[in-house]
Design an enzyme around this catalytic site. Sequence first.
Site, mmCIF file in Angstrom:
data_model
loop_
_atom_site.group_PDB
_atom_site.id
_atom_site.type_symbol
_atom_site.label_atom_id
_atom_site.label_comp_id
_atom_site.label_asym_id
_atom_site.label_seq_id
_atom_site.Cartn_x
_atom_site.Cartn_y
_atom_site.Cartn_z
ATOM 1 N N SER A 56 57.294 -15.404 19.831
ATOM 2 C CA SER A 56 56.861 -15.155 18.207
ATOM 3 C C SER A 56 56.478 -16.674 18.202
ATOM 4 O O SER A 56 58.045 -17.176 18.586
ATOM 5 C CB SER A 56 56.702 -13.928 17.369
ATOM 6 O OG SER A 56 57.264 -14.308 15.883
ATOM 7 N N PRO A 102 52.556 -14.783 19.326
ATOM 8 C CA PRO A 102 51.846 -14.696 18.252
ATOM 9 C C PRO A 102 52.669 -15.304 16.969
ATOM 10 O O PRO A 102 53.729 -14.871 16.663
ATOM 11 C CB PRO A 102 51.650 -13.510 18.086
ATOM 12 C CG PRO A 102 52.066 -12.498 19.263
ATOM 13 C CD PRO A 102 53.055 -13.615 19.472
ATOM 14 N N ASP A 107 62.596 5.431 23.552
ATOM 15 C CA ASP A 107 63.090 4.176 22.594
ATOM 16 C C ASP A 107 64.184 2.554 23.628
ATOM 17 O O ASP A 107 65.064 3.339 24.647
ATOM 18 C CB ASP A 107 64.306 4.524 22.218
ATOM 19 C CG ASP A 107 64.718 3.863 21.205
ATOM 20 O OD1 ASP A 107 65.121 2.220 20.983
ATOM 21 O OD2 ASP A 107 65.396 4.395 19.452
ATOM 22 N N GLY A 159 49.581 -1.348 16.472
ATOM 23 C CA GLY A 159 49.771 -2.472 16.326
ATOM 24 C C GLY A 159 48.853 -3.520 17.858
ATOM 25 O O GLY A 159 47.865 -2.966 18.694
ATOM 26 N N LEU A 169 51.111 -14.364 12.939
ATOM 27 C CA LEU A 169 51.032 -14.134 11.691
ATOM 28 C C LEU A 169 49.607 -12.991 12.317
ATOM 29 O O LEU A 169 48.601 -13.061 12.604
ATOM 30 C CB LEU A 169 50.315 -14.144 10.763
ATOM 31 C CG LEU A 169 51.581 -14.647 9.750
ATOM 32 C CD1 LEU A 169 51.029 -15.954 8.036
ATOM 33 C CD2 LEU A 169 52.686 -13.818 8.870
ATOM 34 N N TYR A 171 65.965 -12.553 13.609
ATOM 35 C CA TYR A 171 64.553 -11.897 13.810
ATOM 36 C C TYR A 171 64.157 -12.878 15.098
ATOM 37 O O TYR A 171 63.882 -13.205 15.630
ATOM 38 C CB TYR A 171 63.207 -11.692 13.268
ATOM 39 C CG TYR A 171 62.235 -11.445 13.442
ATOM 40 C CD1 TYR A 171 61.839 -9.967 14.359
ATOM 41 C CD2 TYR A 171 61.065 -12.298 13.922
ATOM 42 C CE1 TYR A 171 60.554 -10.002 15.242
ATOM 43 C CE2 TYR A 171 59.886 -11.920 14.072
ATOM 44 C CZ TYR A 171 59.987 -11.062 15.240
ATOM 45 O OH TYR A 171 57.929 -10.970 15.472
HETATM 46 P P1 NDP Z 1 53.961 -2.500 15.122
HETATM 47 O O1 NDP Z 1 55.514 -2.224 14.208
HETATM 48 O O2 NDP Z 1 52.830 -2.569 15.138
HETATM 49 O O3 NDP Z 1 54.723 -2.150 16.754
HETATM 50 C C1 NDP Z 1 55.759 -2.270 16.934
HETATM 51 C C2 NDP Z 1 55.450 -1.146 17.747
HETATM 52 O O4 NDP Z 1 56.940 -1.389 18.827
HETATM 53 C C3 NDP Z 1 55.665 0.288 17.801
HETATM 54 O O5 NDP Z 1 54.654 0.983 18.450
HETATM 55 C C4 NDP Z 1 56.258 0.710 17.878
HETATM 56 O O6 NDP Z 1 57.100 1.878 18.129
HETATM 57 C C5 NDP Z 1 57.587 -0.285 18.954
HETATM 58 N N1 NDP Z 1 58.666 0.227 18.734
HETATM 59 C C6 NDP Z 1 59.411 -0.879 17.699
HETATM 60 N N2 NDP Z 1 60.904 -0.485 18.201
HETATM 61 C C7 NDP Z 1 60.976 0.128 19.445
HETATM 62 C C8 NDP Z 1 62.110 0.261 19.958
HETATM 63 N N3 NDP Z 1 63.187 0.815 19.835
HETATM 64 N N4 NDP Z 1 62.033 1.720 21.533
HETATM 65 C C9 NDP Z 1 60.606 1.896 21.782
HETATM 66 N N5 NDP Z 1 59.572 1.456 21.010
HETATM 67 C C10 NDP Z 1 59.554 0.636 19.742
HETATM 68 O O7 NDP Z 1 54.180 -4.118 15.199
HETATM 69 P P2 NDP Z 1 52.765 -5.428 15.947
HETATM 70 O O8 NDP Z 1 52.483 -4.632 16.763
HETATM 71 O O9 NDP Z 1 53.148 -6.600 15.246
HETATM 72 O O10 NDP Z 1 54.574 -5.925 16.968
HETATM 73 C C11 NDP Z 1 54.576 -5.912 18.304
HETATM 74 C C12 NDP Z 1 55.509 -7.071 18.851
HETATM 75 O O11 NDP Z 1 54.390 -8.043 18.415
HETATM 76 C C13 NDP Z 1 56.574 -7.094 18.825
HETATM 77 O O12 NDP Z 1 58.010 -7.056 19.567
HETATM 78 C C14 NDP Z 1 56.682 -8.111 16.970
HETATM 79 O O13 NDP Z 1 58.056 -8.791 17.457
HETATM 80 C C15 NDP Z 1 55.902 -9.056 18.254
HETATM 81 N N6 NDP Z 1 55.271 -10.109 16.597
HETATM 82 C C16 NDP Z 1 53.904 -9.606 15.873
HETATM 83 C C17 NDP Z 1 53.912 -9.896 15.060
HETATM 84 C C18 NDP Z 1 53.393 -9.967 13.977
HETATM 85 O O14 NDP Z 1 52.611 -10.806 13.052
HETATM 86 N N7 NDP Z 1 52.452 -8.408 13.338
HETATM 87 C C19 NDP Z 1 54.181 -11.873 15.642
HETATM 88 C C20 NDP Z 1 54.595 -12.213 16.826
HETATM 89 C C21 NDP Z 1 55.128 -11.558 17.248
HETATM 90 P P3 NDP Z 1 57.798 3.291 17.875
HETATM 91 O O15 NDP Z 1 58.112 3.172 15.804
HETATM 92 O O16 NDP Z 1 56.605 4.888 18.232
HETATM 93 O O17 NDP Z 1 58.821 3.282 18.932
HETATM 94 C C1 8X3 Z 2 56.295 -12.344 13.721
HETATM 95 C C2 8X3 Z 2 55.401 -13.472 12.727
HETATM 96 O O1 8X3 Z 2 55.923 -15.178 11.115
HETATM 97 O O2 8X3 Z 2 56.337 -13.363 10.457
HETATM 98 O O3 8X3 Z 2 57.182 -12.932 14.770
HETATM 99 O O4 8X3 Z 2 57.570 -13.597 12.103
HETATM 100 S S1 8X3 Z 2 56.479 -14.163 11.327
#
Ligand code: NDP
Ligand code: 8X3
Length: 257
Positions: A144, A187, A64, A17, A189, A157
């Site tokens: 977020s 961000p 982690d 992501g 969605l 969350y």
């Molecule tokens: P993804 O699920 O695609 O990516 C999440 C990433 O976080 C992965 O690389 C995962 O790696 C890593 N991760 C999760 N838990 C752990 C952990 N315990 N230790 C290390 N790494 C971890 O989601 P996004 O790219 O969307 O999310 C990235 C960030 O953006 C997050 O903080 C999310 O809350 C935020 N966000 C996302 C939005 C959306 O709509 N998608 C909107 C707003 C914010 P791995 O599992 O390999 O450890």
């Molecule tokens: C991710 C955006 O609206 O799905 O942080 O919570 S939302």
Amino acid sequence: MVSVKDKIVLITGASSGIGASCAHFFAEAGAKLILAARRFDRLEQLGAQLEEKFGTSTHLLALDVRDRVSVASTLSDLPDSWAAIDILVNNAGLSRGLNKLHEGNIDDWEEMIDANVKGLLYVTRAIVPGMVDRACGHVINIGSIAGRAAYPGGNVYCASKAAVRAISDGLKQDLIGTPVRVTEVEPGLVETEFSIVRFHGDRDRATTVYQDLTPLTPDDIADVVLYCATRPPHVNISEVLVVPVDQANATLVHRHR
Ligand code: NDP
Ligand code: 8X3
């Protein structure tokens, strides 16, 4: 615009992501990357891709962020050539579940709070002292829209992302008098694996989140992150909310049905 060429950038959650997109954007701009996540095989693939495409040097960390001891030891044991981190992108995070609070799964709560709040704090605590000592650095936290207002079922969350907002604000205040910058990118969605993880692997349910609207892509966010990192040194972009045109706030979304 300031160049990030040869700067050392640590990106947590780089295996998917937004984190993986940030890796591409910083690599294209000439940075050297420390890529961290639990899924090391994905980091290996990404590192190989970036090396082939942009000649990027990468250092990969199986990490982690919830593991306090491992975060401290891994980040204090970085090889000398990787230790002087210029930019930290605190991106690792997740949501689990969309249950009403009084019906919530407590294991889900623990996972979100441990990764999104405590994990971000552990990494920040390990990296920022070096930035202060070297009088150089930038922390970019991925918050977020969920941190600005709760939505039904978002409860814990949303609380974890409200914490990221408060931590970013507090860190900025605590770093006053140093040249270290702090940015929070919030961000709306973004279509990534986020909703698949939220719904514990239920891809059909995850797809409905983005149905009949045009969500952001992870590249849209990486573009903003790189923009923040490349402002002149006296400019601190403290907070950026980025939403799709089809989204007004956490609860008001326009679907083209
Ligand atoms: P993804 O699920 O695609 O990516 C999440 C990433 O976080 C992965 O690389 C995962 O790696 C890593 N991760 C999760 N838990 C752990 C952990 N315990 N230790 C290390 N790494 C971890 O989601 P996004 O790219 O969307 O999310 C990235 C960030 O953006 C997050 O903080 C999310 O809350 C935020 N966000 C996302 C939005 C959306 O709509 N998608 C909107 C707003 C914010 P791995 O599992 O390999 O450890
Ligand atoms: C991710 C955006 O609206 O799905 O942080 O919570 S939302």
